[in-house]
Write a protein that holds these residues in place. Structure first.
Motif: not given
Length: 321
Positions: A80-83, A141-155
């Motif tokens: 869970f992410s915010a701020n 990238a350093d400036n990436y912001i988590i913005q949407g529901f997603n599932v990371l690939r296994e690696e």
């Protein structure tokens, strides 16, 4: 293999939902009004206190979230992410689609959707992981912001789970007997699976632990018989894995047993204790110090519940090593 689920929780709805059903888990009495008896019985085995941390996602525009939710399985970790930071995580126990339950818990959003793609969590942990640490761990990238529901690939998930110690010892991904057999055959060189435990090579241990513990939180040591949380138990090979033939490694119902980390695993592996005709005995070939004997005396002559006609040959191999 466990995956990481990204769940941004900064908007008003998500913050309230986190407070309502994660910080304050859903009482099982509420779920009992909506879940079939068989499912409810399953849930009760996981949540002995009757409180179930619950989350859900909407179908999304053009059902964008449906296929992502479909990838989720037991043992995956939701962050869970915010701020600007990841502030909490939880391990997936089970999932189900239930529109009526979602409506009861969270109502509807502004577009008329409810969070009907539900999943139950456990092992809720608090974190303080800045986005930049997350980004560098998974290679964003350093400036990436988590913005949407997603599932990371296994690696990428594996990097995240190892870096921040989020993996569960209780809730493990489903691995079929066919996948286990494929894993064993893939690593014909005995040392290769033992020395390279990353990636798909972890399926073997997940499969064996799930066979032994079946997502239970407490288990019994196969040597001393004492009960412990399963993260203090290992899936130990009776016959050393590197010495097993292909057929013996495929005999997963008989080749492994749970052993506690409080001494039994090491004492057995190093041959200080052996099992003869179902009894745990001291190995006369070994040297014992007074302090070691203090440990041995508590387990010597105990009955090993995992000794039977099918496991006998493995215990006999262990006796002569």
């Amino acid at each position: 293999m466990s995956k990481v689920i990204l769940q941004p929780s900064g908007n008003k709805d998500a913050r309230k939902h986190y407070e309502d059903t994660i910080q304050n888990p859903v009482p099982i009495e509420v779920l009992s009004e909506y879940l079939p008896e068989e499912t409810l019985d399953q849930v009760k085995t996981f949540y002995l206190d009757g409180l179930v941390p619950t989350w859900g996602v909407t179908p999304g525009k053009n059902n964008v979230n449906v296929s992502k939710w479909g990838k989720i399985q037991t043992g995956d970790v939701t962050v869970f992410s915010a701020n600007g930071q990841i502030f909490a995580s939880g391990v997936v126990v089970m999932k189900l689609r239930h529109k009526e339950l979602a409506e009861k818990l969270w109502g509807y959003d502004g577009s008329g959707q409810t969070w009907e793609y539900v999943y139950f969590l456990d092992e809720i942990k608090q974190h303080n992981i800045p986005y930049i640490d997350f980004n560098r761990t998974v290679g964003y990238a350093d400036n990436y912001i988590i913005q949407g529901f997603n599932v990371l690939r296994e690696e990428l998930s594996e990097r995240m789970l190892l870096s921040f110690d989020m993996k569960s010892a209780i809730y493990l991904p489903d691995v079929s007997p066919e996948e286990y057999e494929e894993e064993v055959l893939l690593f014909e060189d005995h040392d290769s699976l033992d020395t390279h435990r990353t990636g798909k090579g972890r399926k073997e241990q997940s499969f064996l632990r799930k066979q032994l513990f079946k997502n239970k939180k407490v288990g019994s040591c196969g040597i001393c018989g004492n009960q412990y949380p399963v993260d203090l138990l290992v899936a130990a090979h009776i016959k050393k894995r590197s010495k097993c033939s292909r057929e013996e490694r495929l005999d997963y119902k008989n080749i492994v047993l749970p052993m506690c980390k409080f001494g039994c695993d090491d004492l057995f592996e190093k041959g200080y204790i052996i099992v003869v005709d179902g009894k745990v005995l001291r190995n006369s070939k070994k040297i014992y110090t007074p302090h070691l004997l203090e440990k041995i005396v508590h387990i010597e002559n105990k009955e090993c519940q995992h000794w039977n006609d099918s496991t006998r040959k493995y215990f006999e191999w262990h006796q002569v090593q």
